[in-house]
Motif scaffolding. Structure first.
Motif, PDB file in Angstrom:
ATOM      1  N   ALA A 226       0.838  -1.203   0.000  1.00 15.68           N
ATOM      2  CA  ALA A 226       0.000   0.000   0.000  1.00 15.68           C
ATOM      3  C   ALA A 226       0.871   1.249   0.000  1.00 15.68           C
ATOM      4  O   ALA A 226       0.574   2.243  -0.694  1.00 15.68           O
ATOM      5  N   GLU A 229       2.207   1.709  -3.450  1.00 15.29           N
ATOM      6  CA  GLU A 229       1.186   2.231  -4.360  1.00 15.29           C
ATOM      7  C   GLU A 229       0.923   3.706  -4.100  1.00 15.29           C
ATOM      8  O   GLU A 229       0.758   4.503  -5.031  1.00 15.29           O
ATOM      9  N   GLU A 230       0.896   4.089  -2.824  1.00 13.21           N
ATOM     10  CA  GLU A 230       0.698   5.499  -2.487  1.00 13.21           C
ATOM     11  C   GLU A 230       1.870   6.337  -2.988  1.00 13.21           C
ATOM     12  O   GLU A 230       1.691   7.429  -3.529  1.00 13.21           O
ATOM     13  N   ALA A 233       1.542   6.737  -6.681  1.00 15.84           N
ATOM     14  CA  ALA A 233       0.511   7.737  -7.015  1.00 15.84           C
ATOM     15  C   ALA A 233       1.054   9.147  -6.820  1.00 15.84           C
ATOM     16  O   ALA A 233       0.801  10.055  -7.635  1.00 15.84           O
ATOM     17  N   ARG A 234       1.790   9.336  -5.704  1.00  7.28           N
ATOM     18  CA  ARG A 234       2.375  10.649  -5.477  1.00  7.28           C
ATOM     19  C   ARG A 234       3.372  11.002  -6.571  1.00  7.28           C
ATOM     20  O   ARG A 234       3.425  12.129  -7.048  1.00  7.28           O
TER      21      ARG A 234
END
Length: 870
Positions: A226, A229-230, A233-234
């Motif tokens: 997670a 993935e974060e 995305a950033r």
């Protein structure tokens, strides 16, 4: 009217000092009014209601930061080398001081801006490198996670294998317990079975611990996945932001504040008021801020919007024009006294008209060229109108008329014609108001007032001065002839041949047609810095910017977009970027840069740099194309800025020109029909005016737009024709053309009315009027020609157009083409339907009825004798 003017002339001649004193009082009053009410003349031209004006008004309400006027201060090293650190630091201090001038919002430091630009480019480059490094770390983290998941999967497989073994061992234990019970040996086997049970329980506990460890590992792995993935995305968001920034920087790459070679810089000045409302005091204070703190090795130049110069009312060229007019008068009249009189009266009228107009500049927004046009017309018609009366008076004196009676009759006859001619010019100029363009209407009103004053001076001050001068207005030869009572020789008039008339008409029409050909390529615009004098600061600023930064930087456009959401929102930011990209992709755009957004973030402004300068046809097409688009990707857009404002003004004037020309042509037909009581004469004269107009327009296009004979007329950078020149030319040339037609055609009409055959009447009228019309045309051309070399780029083409138009209309149309056409028409030239003849009022322009009531030596019956007497 003729009788009134007769009495007025006699009264002025008898009481000259009363009239002179009255005009001196008026002149002093004009001086006082000017000293009290004079304000600032506007250098720019605006028309309310144009698309640019509407956008500017909206920006003043919603986005005032970009609604103010702008100007450019161009900094350049004298030796062409890059600015030194010391020069940059000194200029930064000067720029900061200039930004504190009252009325200046800010002055952008070009060096700081360029440093910020370079920092932004470096930041984007560093950000891209950091993102690449972060992505590499993410990939490494994903690899580690994959390895950890593989280990977890192996551990779970081992756990499952151990669980299977335990289940198999428990099954064996249960089977052994069942066998021992069946064999009756349960008690003997119990210890052994209990030991095995304990082993199984310990194995199950161990498996449970392993499963808990695996589950904890899986939870930790999920958290790490997670987090990855974060982080991804950033990174995607940051990369998108960097890509947007890089795209904006790429689109704005050609917008520089320091040239590529480092030898020139542009400091943009943002004014508090809109461009046309910035006061001269603010501009002067800004210029002085740079002049008071010079930097060694640096030249400072200012754009036309800052160093805009108000043209002088009278300059050296204009004075030369008046001297040439004086020479013409001296040659014609043969005496300094007579030659000086029309000039003196004209100067009095011009002074009153100019001072009166300037006294209103404090309460009325007046374009700088407005009083100059009044001076041009006031001088020209003032000299001519006084000359007409003077010439008639001289002929009558030579013929033996008494002084005061001659002055009265000259004022009642030629003065009556002057009033009629002046009224015609006045009406044509006032008709400029039908265009619906305020500055043009005011220009016409001021010019009309100057003409009206010239008429009043001619019919009052001229008779008064004639009364004072007596026979000194005559040359020695004329005074000798008068003393000897010699009659002027009469040369019998013979009509021109029909073949000759046909040849003259064809030659004149062909010449006018050839001259008019360039008019088909007419483009309208306003002069920019390139048309200024090469040694002016405006020209230096313009050419430096064009050379060092590109020609389009001189013609920057302001494009405004209505975003669907605030710019700090994702949707709004995407829309802003989409609009910028769409603008950048247009063919004639070389750079686009976002200027900022309104307070609520929904109105975005873009600086758009066209491929060519502000006067280029491609820039005009670009503005038109942007307006035709209306929106980009669903986002409404609009165009503003000084360049689009000038284009809008030119378009508005171009639309108004046909309507005004139609009004003037109709007015011409009506006036000439009243004067000459004919259909053919008005038609020929009006078509002649139209031919003169287009021939003059063609000459203006050839010289000022195409650059022909540019070195002769000081046109070093050809461009569009001054946008209001064709419209002003219609009114002025019409009035002057009617003057010439009146003074030639009335002689023809008078000779015909007294029994001369039609074709003989044409020659008699031409002989009677050509001397005074020749002198009048040469005088007007001299006065107007003096403005051809004026300092103002607006005044020069106006002076040329009026001078050329006067010469063409007088010498080609009125003295060649029209007489030839009337000869070819024969008796039909004077035909008028009886019903129309009864409807039309009798306009006695030359005062024939007055001559019948006051018999004297010179009458209109023998125009040949009158001509010879002059």
């Amino acid at each position: 009217m003729a009788e009134l003017l007769y009495r007025l002339g006699r009264g002025a001649a008898r009481r000259p000092f009363v009239v002179i004193t009255a005009w001196l009082v008026v002149l002093v009053g004009a001086v006082v009014a000017w000293s009290v009410g004079a304000g600032t003349l506007a250098g720019g031209i605006t028309i309310p209601g144009t698309p640019t004006a509407q956008v500017t008004e909206r920006l003043e309400r919603e986005f005032p930061e970009v609604a103010g006027g702008t100007g450019t201060v161009v900094l350049r090293t004298t030796d062409g080398t890059p600015f030194t650190d010391e020069q940059r630091a000194a200029l930064a201090d000067v720029i900061a001081e200039a930004g504190r001038v009252d009325g200046v919002e800010t002055v952008v430091d070009p060096f700081a801006t360029e440093a910020e630009r370079a920092a932004a480019e470096q930041q984007i480059a560093d950000g891209a490198a950091q993102i690449e490094a972060a992505r590499a770390e993410l990939e490494a983290g994903r690899t580690q996670l994959e390895a950890a998941r593989a280990q977890l999967d192996d551990g779970r497989a081992q756990l499952e294998a151990g669980r299977s073994q335990l289940e198999a061992a428990r099954a064996q234990l249960e089977a052994a317990r069942a066998q021992a019970k069946a064999a009756g040996m349960a008690e003997q086997a119990a210890p052994q079975l209990a030991a095995q049970e304990a082993q199984l329980a310990a194995g199950e506990a161990q498996l449970a611990e392993q499963e808990a460890v695996l589950e904890a590992g899986e939870a930790q792995l999920a958290e790490q996945e997670a987090a990855l993935e974060e982080g991804a995305a950033r990174l995607d968001a940051e990369e998108s932001r960097l890509q947007s920034g890089a795209a904006l920087l790429e689109m704005a790459r050609e917008i520089r504040t320091v040239s590529a070679d480092g030898s020139a810089a542009v400091a943009t000045v943002m004014f508090s008021e809109t461009g046309f409302e910035v006061t001269d005091e603010t501009k002067q204070a800004l210029v002085e801020a740079f002049a008071d703190a010079p930097v060694d090795g640096v030249e400072v130049h200012f754009s036309a919007s800052i160093a805009e110069e108000i043209p002088d009312i009278l300059g050296v060229g204009e004075a030369v024009g008046v001297l040439v007019a004086a020479v013409v008068l001296l040659v014609m009249l043969g005496t300094l006294v007579a030659a000086g009189l029309p000039i003196l009266t004209a100067l009095v009228g011009v002074a009153i008209g100019a001072l009166g107009a300037l006294s209103l500049s404090g309460v009325v927004e007046m374009v700088s060229v407005t009083p100059v046009l009044g001076v041009m017309l006031g001088l020209a018609v003032g000299i001519d109108y006084s000359l007409f009366i003077l010439n008639r008076h001289r002929r009558q004196l030579v013929a033996g008329d008494e002084l005061v009676e001659s002055i009265g009759l000259a004022n009642g006859t030629s003065g009556n014609a002057v009033v009629f001619a002046g009224t015609t010019v006045l009406v044509a100029l006032l008709a400029l108001n039908v265009t619906g363009i305020p500055f043009l209407g005011l220009m016409g009103n001021v010019a009309a007032a100057s003409v009206a004053i010239a008429v009043l001076v001619a019919v009052t001050l001229t008779p008064a001065l004639l009364g004072l001068l007596g026979t000194r207005v005559l040359s020695r030869r004329q005074r000798a002839r008068m003393a000897a009572h010699e009659a002027a020789p009469v040369v019998p008039a013979r009509p021109m041949s029909t073949v000759g008339a046909l040849g003259r008409a064809l030659l004149g029409v062909v010449a006018l047609g050839v001259l008019a050909l360039p008019a088909a390529d007419l483009r309208l615009g306003l002069p920019d810095g390139s048309s200024e004098s090469p040694d002016s600061t405006q020209y230096q600023a313009y050419t430096t910017v064009a050379e060092k930064f590109g020609p389009g930087v001189n013609g920057t456009l302001l494009v405004v977009a209505d975003l669907p959401a605030p710019a700090d929102d994702a949707e709004g930011a995407a829309a802003e970027l989409a609009v910028g990209r769409a603008l950048f992709e247009l063919d004639d755009v070389v750079a686009v840069a976002p200027v900022g957004t309104s307070e609520d973030g929904t109105v975005a402004a873009f600086q758009v740099i066209p491929r060519e300068g502000p006067s280029a046809e491609s820039t005009e097409d670009l503005v038109t194309h942007l307006r035709d688009l209306g929106e980009v990707d669903g986002v409404p857009i609009a165009v503003a800025g000084q360049t689009s404002g000038a284009i809008d003004v030119s378009a508005k004037l171009a639309d108004a020109l046909p309507r005004y020309l139609g009004v003037v042509v109709g007015l011409s037909l009506l006036i000439l029909m009243l004067v000459f009581r004919s259909l053919v004469v008005p038609l020929a004269a009006t078509l002649g005016f139209v031919a003169s107009y287009f021939a003059t327009t063609g000459a203006v296009v050839a010289i000022y737009q195409w650059g022909w004979l540019g070195s002769v007329f000081g046109v070093h950078s050809p461009g569009p024709v001054l946008n209001f020149l064709p419209t002003v030319l219609v009114g002025v040339l019409f009035g002057l053309a009617m003057d010439y037609m009146l003074f030639i055609g009335s002689g023809m009409r008078e000779a015909y009315a007294h029994g001369a055959p039609p074709r003989v009447a044409v020659v008699q009228g031409l002989r009677a009027g050509r001397a005074v019309v020749t002198a009048a045309a040469l005088i007007m051309a001299s006065v107007f020609g003096g403005f051809v070399f004026a300092e103002s780029t607006m005044i020069r083409p106006i002076g040329f157009a009026l001078a050329f138009g006067v010469l063409v209309d007088a010498f080609v149309v009125r003295m060649v083409v029209v007489p030839a056409l009337l000869h070819l028409a024969g008796p039909a030239a004077w035909w008028l339907p009886r019903w129309l003849d009864r409807l039309l009022p009798d306009v006695d322009v030359e005062g024939a009825a007055l001559e019948r009531r006051h018999p004297h030596h010179v009458t209109g019956v023998a125009p040949d004798a009158e001509a010879a007497a002059g």
